[in-house]
Design a protein around this motif. Structure first.
Motif, mmCIF file in Angstrom:
data_model
loop_
_atom_site.group_PDB
_atom_site.id
_atom_site.type_symbol
_atom_site.label_atom_id
_atom_site.label_comp_id
_atom_site.label_asym_id
_atom_site.label_seq_id
_atom_site.Cartn_x
_atom_site.Cartn_y
_atom_site.Cartn_z
ATOM 1 N N LEU A 133 0.837 -1.205 0.000
ATOM 2 C CA LEU A 133 0.000 0.000 0.000
ATOM 3 C C LEU A 133 0.870 1.253 0.000
ATOM 4 O O LEU A 133 0.574 2.227 -0.706
ATOM 5 N N TYR A 134 1.949 1.230 0.778
ATOM 6 C CA TYR A 134 2.872 2.370 0.774
ATOM 7 C C TYR A 134 3.509 2.535 -0.600
ATOM 8 O O TYR A 134 3.697 3.658 -1.078
ATOM 9 N N ALA A 135 3.833 1.434 -1.248
ATOM 10 C CA ALA A 135 4.411 1.503 -2.593
ATOM 11 C C ALA A 135 3.422 2.143 -3.565
ATOM 12 O O ALA A 135 3.819 2.918 -4.445
ATOM 13 N N ALA A 136 2.153 1.831 -3.401
ATOM 14 C CA ALA A 136 1.125 2.359 -4.303
ATOM 15 C C ALA A 136 0.999 3.875 -4.218
ATOM 16 O O ALA A 136 0.575 4.521 -5.178
ATOM 17 N N ILE A 137 1.389 4.443 -3.079
ATOM 18 C CA ILE A 137 1.334 5.905 -2.957
ATOM 19 C C ILE A 137 2.722 6.533 -3.063
ATOM 20 O O ILE A 137 2.903 7.703 -2.773
ATOM 21 N N GLY A 138 3.710 5.718 -3.461
ATOM 22 C CA GLY A 138 5.044 6.229 -3.747
ATOM 23 C C GLY A 138 5.963 6.407 -2.554
ATOM 24 O O GLY A 138 6.954 7.126 -2.647
ATOM 25 N N LYS A 139 5.686 5.756 -1.444
ATOM 26 C CA LYS A 139 6.540 5.880 -0.259
ATOM 27 C C LYS A 139 7.460 4.662 -0.177
ATOM 28 O O LYS A 139 7.220 3.729 0.585
ATOM 29 N N GLU A 140 8.539 4.701 -0.976
ATOM 30 C CA GLU A 140 9.450 3.563 -1.083
ATOM 31 C C GLU A 140 10.147 3.251 0.236
ATOM 32 O O GLU A 140 10.356 2.082 0.569
ATOM 33 N N ASP A 141 10.516 4.284 0.998
ATOM 34 C CA ASP A 141 11.205 4.025 2.266
ATOM 35 C C ASP A 141 10.328 3.225 3.220
ATOM 36 O O ASP A 141 10.800 2.309 3.906
ATOM 37 N N GLN A 142 9.050 3.516 3.251
ATOM 38 C CA GLN A 142 8.145 2.772 4.123
ATOM 39 C C GLN A 142 7.857 1.379 3.557
ATOM 40 O O GLN A 142 7.666 0.437 4.318
ATOM 41 N N LEU A 143 7.857 1.254 2.229
ATOM 42 C CA LEU A 143 7.737 -0.064 1.605
ATOM 43 C C LEU A 143 8.874 -0.947 2.073
ATOM 44 O O LEU A 143 8.657 -2.069 2.540
ATOM 45 N N VAL A 144 10.098 -0.442 1.977
ATOM 46 C CA VAL A 144 11.280 -1.212 2.377
ATOM 47 C C VAL A 144 11.183 -1.592 3.846
ATOM 48 O O VAL A 144 11.433 -2.743 4.221
ATOM 49 N N GLN A 145 10.808 -0.650 4.688
ATOM 50 C CA GLN A 145 10.701 -0.913 6.120
ATOM 51 C C GLN A 145 9.687 -2.024 6.399
ATOM 52 O O GLN A 145 9.961 -2.929 7.192
ATOM 53 N N GLU A 146 8.534 -1.978 5.756
ATOM 54 C CA GLU A 146 7.500 -2.990 5.997
ATOM 55 C C GLU A 146 7.922 -4.367 5.475
ATOM 56 O O GLU A 146 7.676 -5.379 6.137
ATOM 57 N N LEU A 147 8.556 -4.411 4.310
ATOM 58 C CA LEU A 147 9.000 -5.703 3.785
ATOM 59 C C LEU A 147 10.120 -6.289 4.648
ATOM 60 O O LEU A 147 10.168 -7.514 4.866
ATOM 61 N N GLU A 148 10.990 -5.442 5.159
ATOM 62 C CA GLU A 148 12.044 -5.923 6.063
ATOM 63 C C GLU A 148 11.441 -6.451 7.367
ATOM 64 O O GLU A 148 11.899 -7.456 7.910
ATOM 65 N N THR A 149 10.419 -5.772 7.858
ATOM 66 C CA THR A 149 9.736 -6.240 9.066
ATOM 67 C C THR A 149 9.091 -7.598 8.826
ATOM 68 O O THR A 149 9.179 -8.495 9.667
ATOM 69 N N GLU A 150 8.455 -7.745 7.679
ATOM 70 C CA GLU A 150 7.839 -9.036 7.321
ATOM 71 C C GLU A 150 8.898 -10.143 7.286
ATOM 72 O O GLU A 150 8.680 -11.237 7.802
ATOM 73 N N LYS A 151 10.049 -9.841 6.696
ATOM 74 C CA LYS A 151 11.135 -10.829 6.626
ATOM 75 C C LYS A 151 11.648 -11.197 8.019
ATOM 76 O O LYS A 151 11.963 -12.353 8.281
ATOM 77 N N THR A 152 11.729 -10.213 8.899
ATOM 78 C CA THR A 152 12.201 -10.467 10.261
ATOM 79 C C THR A 152 11.217 -11.344 11.025
ATOM 80 O O THR A 152 11.610 -12.296 11.694
ATOM 81 N N LEU A 153 9.938 -11.027 10.923
ATOM 82 C CA LEU A 153 8.924 -11.788 11.647
ATOM 83 C C LEU A 153 8.707 -13.183 11.065
ATOM 84 O O LEU A 153 8.417 -14.128 11.793
#
Length: 121
Positions: free
Chosen positions: A80-100
């Motif tokens: 959803l963050y990617a869809a609105i152009g917030k790449e930094d938050q996209l990266v943060q959320e995907l990294e969190t998913e990978k960690t969990l």
């Protein structure tokens, strides 16, 4: 007669104990995640900011209850963050998913690579 009475008593006791058993607790705190995902796909991606706000709020409630975030939650939020152009938050959320959920690493990396390819075009 005594055997019948003992058997009946044992069966009744077993039924009572089964009824008193604890309810199965979910492994994850789902909050309104499932409803939000359904609404997102039903609306074909309209209202990404509202979806983000709802998921962020639900995430805070899940954490406040001390429940575990379900698989895919952070990945969906990241997309959803990617869809609105917030790449930094996209990266943060995907990294969190990978960690969990380390088993999601190949897919999260795939999403990141494809997002970057799409942005580079």
């Amino acid at each position: 007669m005594k055997k019948y009475l003992a058997t009946s008593l044992a069966a009744g006791l077993a039924i009572m104990l089964t009824g008193c058993a604890n309810q199965h607790k979910s492994l994850y705190g789902w909050g309104n995640y499932q409803q939000q995902v359904y609404a997102h796909f039903k609306s074909e991606g309209d209202g990404n900011e509202q979806q983000i706000a709802a998921l962020e709020e639900s995430l805070q409630k899940i954490r406040a209850k001390g429940e575990a975030v379900p698989p895919g939650y952070h990945a969906h939020l990241g997309m959803l963050y990617a869809a609105i152009g917030k790449e930094d938050q996209l990266v943060q959320e995907l990294e969190t998913e990978k960690t969990l959920f380390p088993e999601s690493t190949p897919y999260m990396d795939f999403l990141m690579r494809n997002y970057k390819k799409g942005v580079a075009k």
